[in-house]
Scaffold this active site. Structure first.
Site, mmCIF file in Angstrom:
data_model
loop_
_atom_site.group_PDB
_atom_site.id
_atom_site.type_symbol
_atom_site.label_atom_id
_atom_site.label_comp_id
_atom_site.label_asym_id
_atom_site.label_seq_id
_atom_site.Cartn_x
_atom_site.Cartn_y
_atom_site.Cartn_z
ATOM 1 N N CYS A 75 0.856 -1.183 0.000
ATOM 2 C CA CYS A 75 0.000 0.000 0.000
ATOM 3 C C CYS A 75 0.885 1.223 0.000
ATOM 4 C CB CYS A 75 -0.925 0.005 1.215
ATOM 5 S SG CYS A 75 -1.918 1.508 1.356
ATOM 6 N N HIS A 153 -3.663 -4.689 -10.374
ATOM 7 C CA HIS A 153 -4.550 -3.571 -10.684
ATOM 8 C C HIS A 153 -5.147 -3.729 -12.077
ATOM 9 C CE1 HIS A 153 -3.499 -0.954 -7.244
ATOM 10 N NE2 HIS A 153 -2.357 -1.629 -7.305
ATOM 11 N N GLU A 202 -10.987 -0.783 -4.065
ATOM 12 C CA GLU A 202 -9.885 -1.612 -3.585
ATOM 13 C C GLU A 202 -10.390 -2.992 -3.170
ATOM 14 O OE1 GLU A 202 -6.585 -0.143 -1.313
ATOM 15 O OE2 GLU A 202 -7.528 1.832 -1.179
ATOM 16 N N CYS A 211 -5.748 5.488 -3.310
ATOM 17 C CA CYS A 211 -4.944 4.268 -3.311
ATOM 18 C C CYS A 211 -3.603 4.605 -3.942
ATOM 19 C CB CYS A 211 -5.648 3.154 -4.086
ATOM 20 S SG CYS A 211 -4.668 1.640 -4.262
ATOM 21 N N GLY A 214 -2.677 2.216 -6.611
ATOM 22 C CA GLY A 214 -3.627 2.448 -7.701
ATOM 23 C C GLY A 214 -3.275 3.676 -8.526
#
Length: 269
Positions: A75, A153, A202, A211, A214
């Site tokens: 993350c 992703h 997510e 994110c 992301g």
């Protein structure tokens, strides 16, 4: 027998997690506490739980558990917050920290001012598995671009992001058959030179304000598709991240804020 655990709630662009130093407070069954503590009305309220620990190959380690108890590999927003946590709690005096994650060792560069860290840059490593995908029948969007930032992703470009019903399409796309371990889903709209508007669903948490990985995947997908150049500002519901990536095989750098919300103590049995 009950014991008290100190925690810190932090957020990066509204992507909020509960942080526990497990070097000081060992936490058994983190999956359980991620679920219980993340609940907004009966718990602390968060997108998940982050554990800060020791590492034999880096300065510190990070483990992340989503609000549903599943463990995430990486993350970006949490890694920036960890940099702030470590420096401001006096656990390190370094301004360059090696952080051990399930997706490899990441390098955090801190920018302290008078002992306070408000901005952190993270070397997110080399993006991988970048390729277009066809989503097939039964999905409202025909195509996307897959990107791995250590976690999976799916980036879908649209003409008008305000028309995307994320709460309706996110759950099905997260569990698309192409991604057996589920996938983070980003919808993106290029709104100017080097500027991308993005919203995210997510895996394990649903709609979040931002994110980090992301945003990185979105910038990579935009460059891959010829929609943006090597540097992008990715605008999310919670704020903006600056992403720099010079192309295939190169490291990607993400820079953005880290904010402490509050410290607290919670009892566990």
């Amino acid at each position: 027998m009950e014991r008290k655990i100190e925690f810190t709630k932090m957020q990066g662009l509204g992507n909020d997690y509960i942080y526990v130093d497990v070097m000081k407070y060992p936490l058994p069954d983190p999956e359980r506490y991620a679920v219980e503590w993340s609940r907004p009305h009966t718990g602390i309220g968060s997108d998940g739980l982050v554990l800060i620990g020791r590492s034999d190959r880096a300065d510190f380690s990070m483990r992340i558990f989503n609000a549903d108890g599943s463990e995430a590999k990486m993350c970006g927003n949490a890694s920036r917050c960890i940099g702030k946590y470590l420096y401001e709690k006096g656990l390190t005096g370094k301004t360059e920290i090696l952080l051990d994650t399930l997706s490899g060792v990441k390098v955090l560069r801190l920018f302290p001012e008078q002992g306070v860290v408000n901005r952190v840059s993270v070397d997110m490593g080399v993006p991988a598995d970048i390729h277009p995908v066809t989503l097939g029948d039964g999905f409202p969007y025909a195509e996307g671009i897959a990107v791995s930032m250590g976690n999976p992703h799916l980036v879908i470009f649209v003409d008008d992001i305000s028309q995307v019903a994320l709460q309706d399409v996110g759950p099905a796309l997260e569990r698309h058959p192409l991604f057996p371990d589920r996938v983070n889903v980003e919808f993106a709209q290029v709104i100017g030179e080097g500027e991308i508007r993005m919203r995210v669903w997510e895996r394990g948490s649903g709609i979040t304000q931002a994110c980090g990985t992301g945003a990185c995947a979105t910038a990579v997908a935009a460059s891959f598709a010829g929609r943006c150049r090597n540097e992008s500002d990715v605008v999310m519901d919670g704020g903006v991240l600056h992403i720099r990536w010079t192309g295939e095989g190169s490291h990607l750098f993400m820079t953005g804020p880290a904010v402490k919300v509050f410290d607290g103590v919670i009892e566990i049995s």
